[in-house]
Design a protein around this motif. Structure first.
Motif, PDB file in Angstrom:
ATOM      1  N   ALA A  17      47.517 -50.988 -88.368  1.00 22.46           N
ATOM      2  CA  ALA A  17      48.396 -49.993 -87.752  1.00 22.46           C
ATOM      3  C   ALA A  17      47.622 -49.043 -86.842  1.00 22.46           C
ATOM      4  O   ALA A  17      48.199 -48.457 -85.905  1.00 22.46           O
ATOM      5  CB  ALA A  17      49.132 -49.203 -88.830  1.00 22.46           C
ATOM      6  N   SER A  18      46.324 -48.898 -87.062  1.00 24.71           N
ATOM      7  CA  SER A  18      45.529 -47.959 -86.250  1.00 24.71           C
ATOM      8  C   SER A  18      45.467 -48.356 -84.783  1.00 24.71           C
ATOM      9  O   SER A  18      45.143 -47.535 -83.924  1.00 24.71           O
ATOM     10  CB  SER A  18      44.117 -47.831 -86.822  1.00 24.71           C
ATOM     11  OG  SER A  18      43.379 -49.012 -86.600  1.00 24.71           O
ATOM     12  N   ARG A  19      45.814 -49.599 -84.478  1.00 25.64           N
ATOM     13  CA  ARG A  19      45.808 -50.026 -83.076  1.00 25.64           C
ATOM     14  C   ARG A  19      46.780 -49.182 -82.254  1.00 25.64           C
ATOM     15  O   ARG A  19      46.621 -49.041 -81.049  1.00 25.64           O
ATOM     16  CB  ARG A  19      46.137 -51.514 -82.963  1.00 25.64           C
ATOM     17  CG  ARG A  19      47.585 -51.854 -83.245  1.00 25.64           C
ATOM     18  CD  ARG A  19      47.807 -53.356 -83.404  1.00 25.64           C
ATOM     19  NE  ARG A  19      49.190 -53.727 -83.400  1.00 25.64           N
ATOM     20  CZ  ARG A  19      50.028 -53.567 -84.409  1.00 25.64           C
ATOM     21  NH1 ARG A  19      49.604 -53.025 -85.534  1.00 25.64           N
ATOM     22  NH2 ARG A  19      51.291 -53.940 -84.301  1.00 25.64           N
ATOM     23  N   LEU A  80      46.228 -51.823 -68.088  1.00 26.75           N
ATOM     24  CA  LEU A  80      47.400 -51.385 -68.852  1.00 26.75           C
ATOM     25  C   LEU A  80      48.083 -52.556 -69.550  1.00 26.75           C
ATOM     26  O   LEU A  80      48.280 -52.546 -70.766  1.00 26.75           O
ATOM     27  CB  LEU A  80      48.409 -50.707 -67.927  1.00 26.75           C
ATOM     28  CG  LEU A  80      48.228 -49.230 -67.667  1.00 26.75           C
ATOM     29  CD1 LEU A  80      49.111 -48.786 -66.512  1.00 26.75           C
ATOM     30  CD2 LEU A  80      48.571 -48.446 -68.907  1.00 26.75           C
ATOM     31  N   PHE A  81      48.471 -53.545 -68.776  1.00 28.33           N
ATOM     32  CA  PHE A  81      49.241 -54.659 -69.331  1.00 28.33           C
ATOM     33  C   PHE A  81      48.423 -55.507 -70.289  1.00 28.33           C
ATOM     34  O   PHE A  81      48.826 -55.752 -71.419  1.00 28.33           O
ATOM     35  CB  PHE A  81      49.797 -55.547 -68.219  1.00 28.33           C
ATOM     36  CG  PHE A  81      50.946 -54.951 -67.464  1.00 28.33           C
ATOM     37  CD1 PHE A  81      51.485 -53.721 -67.793  1.00 28.33           C
ATOM     38  CD2 PHE A  81      51.496 -55.626 -66.403  1.00 28.33           C
ATOM     39  CE1 PHE A  81      52.547 -53.179 -67.099  1.00 28.33           C
ATOM     40  CE2 PHE A  81      52.570 -55.099 -65.694  1.00 28.33           C
ATOM     41  CZ  PHE A  81      53.088 -53.871 -66.047  1.00 28.33           C
ATOM     42  N   ASN A  86      46.726 -57.213 -75.554  1.00 29.03           N
ATOM     43  CA  ASN A  86      45.609 -57.736 -76.350  1.00 29.03           C
ATOM     44  C   ASN A  86      45.301 -56.886 -77.570  1.00 29.03           C
ATOM     45  O   ASN A  86      44.882 -57.411 -78.602  1.00 29.03           O
ATOM     46  CB  ASN A  86      44.339 -57.864 -75.498  1.00 29.03           C
ATOM     47  CG  ASN A  86      44.337 -59.099 -74.642  1.00 29.03           C
ATOM     48  OD1 ASN A  86      44.716 -60.165 -75.083  1.00 29.03           O
ATOM     49  ND2 ASN A  86      43.918 -58.949 -73.397  1.00 29.03           N
ATOM     50  N   PHE A  87      45.488 -55.574 -77.464  1.00 30.09           N
ATOM     51  CA  PHE A  87      45.002 -54.697 -78.523  1.00 30.09           C
ATOM     52  C   PHE A  87      46.083 -53.930 -79.267  1.00 30.09           C
ATOM     53  O   PHE A  87      45.825 -53.422 -80.347  1.00 30.09           O
ATOM     54  CB  PHE A  87      43.979 -53.711 -77.949  1.00 30.09           C
ATOM     55  CG  PHE A  87      42.802 -54.391 -77.331  1.00 30.09           C
ATOM     56  CD1 PHE A  87      41.911 -55.115 -78.113  1.00 30.09           C
ATOM     57  CD2 PHE A  87      42.592 -54.338 -75.975  1.00 30.09           C
ATOM     58  CE1 PHE A  87      40.833 -55.764 -77.543  1.00 30.09           C
ATOM     59  CE2 PHE A  87      41.508 -54.977 -75.398  1.00 30.09           C
ATOM     60  CZ  PHE A  87      40.626 -55.685 -76.179  1.00 30.09           C
ATOM     61  N   SER A 101      52.466 -63.694 -63.506  1.00 28.86           N
ATOM     62  CA  SER A 101      52.079 -64.948 -64.161  1.00 28.86           C
ATOM     63  C   SER A 101      50.877 -64.780 -65.081  1.00 28.86           C
ATOM     64  O   SER A 101      50.739 -65.499 -66.061  1.00 28.86           O
ATOM     65  CB  SER A 101      51.778 -66.012 -63.098  1.00 28.86           C
ATOM     66  OG  SER A 101      50.706 -65.586 -62.287  1.00 28.86           O
ATOM     67  N   TRP A 102      50.007 -63.827 -64.793  1.00 26.45           N
ATOM     68  CA  TRP A 102      48.820 -63.633 -65.610  1.00 26.45           C
ATOM     69  C   TRP A 102      49.108 -62.837 -66.875  1.00 26.45           C
ATOM     70  O   TRP A 102      48.305 -62.829 -67.796  1.00 26.45           O
ATOM     71  CB  TRP A 102      47.722 -62.939 -64.809  1.00 26.45           C
ATOM     72  CG  TRP A 102      48.145 -61.625 -64.216  1.00 26.45           C
ATOM     73  CD1 TRP A 102      48.621 -61.429 -62.958  1.00 26.45           C
ATOM     74  CD2 TRP A 102      48.168 -60.348 -64.852  1.00 26.45           C
ATOM     75  NE1 TRP A 102      48.926 -60.106 -62.766  1.00 26.45           N
ATOM     76  CE2 TRP A 102      48.658 -59.421 -63.923  1.00 26.45           C
ATOM     77  CE3 TRP A 102      47.820 -59.888 -66.112  1.00 26.45           C
ATOM     78  CZ2 TRP A 102      48.805 -58.074 -64.207  1.00 26.45           C
ATOM     79  CZ3 TRP A 102      47.976 -58.534 -66.396  1.00 26.45           C
ATOM     80  CH2 TRP A 102      48.460 -57.654 -65.455  1.00 26.45           C
ATOM     81  N   MET A 103      50.253 -62.176 -66.920  1.00 24.06           N
ATOM     82  CA  MET A 103      50.568 -61.307 -68.051  1.00 24.06           C
ATOM     83  C   MET A 103      50.696 -62.125 -69.323  1.00 24.06           C
ATOM     84  O   MET A 103      51.388 -63.133 -69.371  1.00 24.06           O
ATOM     85  CB  MET A 103      51.866 -60.555 -67.779  1.00 24.06           C
ATOM     86  CG  MET A 103      51.911 -59.206 -68.417  1.00 24.06           C
ATOM     87  SD  MET A 103      53.340 -58.340 -67.777  1.00 24.06           S
ATOM     88  CE  MET A 103      54.005 -57.771 -69.307  1.00 24.06           C
ATOM     89  N   GLY A 104      50.023 -61.677 -70.347  1.00 24.45           N
ATOM     90  CA  GLY A 104      50.050 -62.388 -71.624  1.00 24.45           C
ATOM     91  C   GLY A 104      49.027 -63.491 -71.716  1.00 24.45           C
ATOM     92  O   GLY A 104      48.848 -64.091 -72.767  1.00 24.45           O
ATOM     93  N   THR A 105      48.339 -63.780 -70.615  1.00 27.27           N
ATOM     94  CA  THR A 105      47.338 -64.853 -70.622  1.00 27.27           C
ATOM     95  C   THR A 105      45.920 -64.347 -70.410  1.00 27.27           C
ATOM     96  O   THR A 105      44.981 -65.114 -70.529  1.00 27.27           O
ATOM     97  CB  THR A 105      47.652 -65.893 -69.526  1.00 27.27           C
ATOM     98  OG1 THR A 105      47.573 -65.250 -68.243  1.00 27.27           O
ATOM     99  CG2 THR A 105      49.024 -66.494 -69.713  1.00 27.27           C
TER     100      THR A 105
END
Length: 177
Positions: A17-19, A80-81, A86-87, A101-105
């Motif tokens: 949860a600390s993330r 930001l994205f 990722n974290f 297209s790069w988002m999430g990858t």
């Protein structure tokens, strides 16, 4: 394998949860993006009325400044994205065709490479702006020293980027064996 005890599970949930402590930092970066927009607009509105009186070199310097600000803003959006995804948490909405297209990858390694590439580009543009306006400065040891350090810092960014790319390449090859 033993089952974790209640204290361990509680501690792990707390760590996980600390993330969310990162979320205000990403909000701060959104504010910084707004600040870049204000500076960008200020530059455009200041120089646009002067464009008919400006020399071509001055227009190029203004355009380089605007590109510099845009690259910094692009860098912020990428951080930001991808940093949030990722974290902290995956985005839970469907952005449809608007989703980059790069988002999430972009993983941490990809983020690091995009970061260093943006820094090198920003440094190169700043260096180019200095070289384009060099005739306006009085030659001397102080100017020579400043230009020397600008080039050294830029080359350090380039070298760091090459070394990071090489380390990622070696890590990807060793991970596949």
């Amino acid at each position: 394998m033993s089952t974790p005890n209640k204290a361990e599970r509680g501690f792990e949930k707390l760590l996980f949860a600390s993330r969310w402590l990162m979320a205000p930092m990403y909000l701060g970066l959104v504010i910084a993006l707004g600040m870049l927009l204000v500076v960008f607009c200020k530059e455009v509105f200041y120089y646009a009325p002067q464009v008919f009186e400006m020399k071509s070199e001055d227009v190029i310097l203004v355009v380089l400044t605007l590109i510099d600000l845009t690259l910094a803003a692009n860098l912020l959006v990428i951080v930001l994205f991808s940093g949030y995804e990722n974290f902290v948490s995956k985005f839970d909405f469907d952005a449809g065709a608007d989703r980059p297209s790069w988002m999430g990858t972009v993983d941490f390694s990809g983020l690091k490479m995009k970061l260093i590439a943006s820094i090198v580009a920003i440094s190169a543009i700043d260096l180019l702006k200095w070289f384009m306006g060099i005739e306006e400065y009085v030659p001397g040891p102080e100017m020579d020293r400043k230009l020397f350090w600008l080039v050294v810092i830029h080359l350090t960014f380039v070298f760091s980027g090459v070394i990071m790319a090489l380390m990622d390449f070696i890590a990807s090859k060793s991970a596949s064996h």
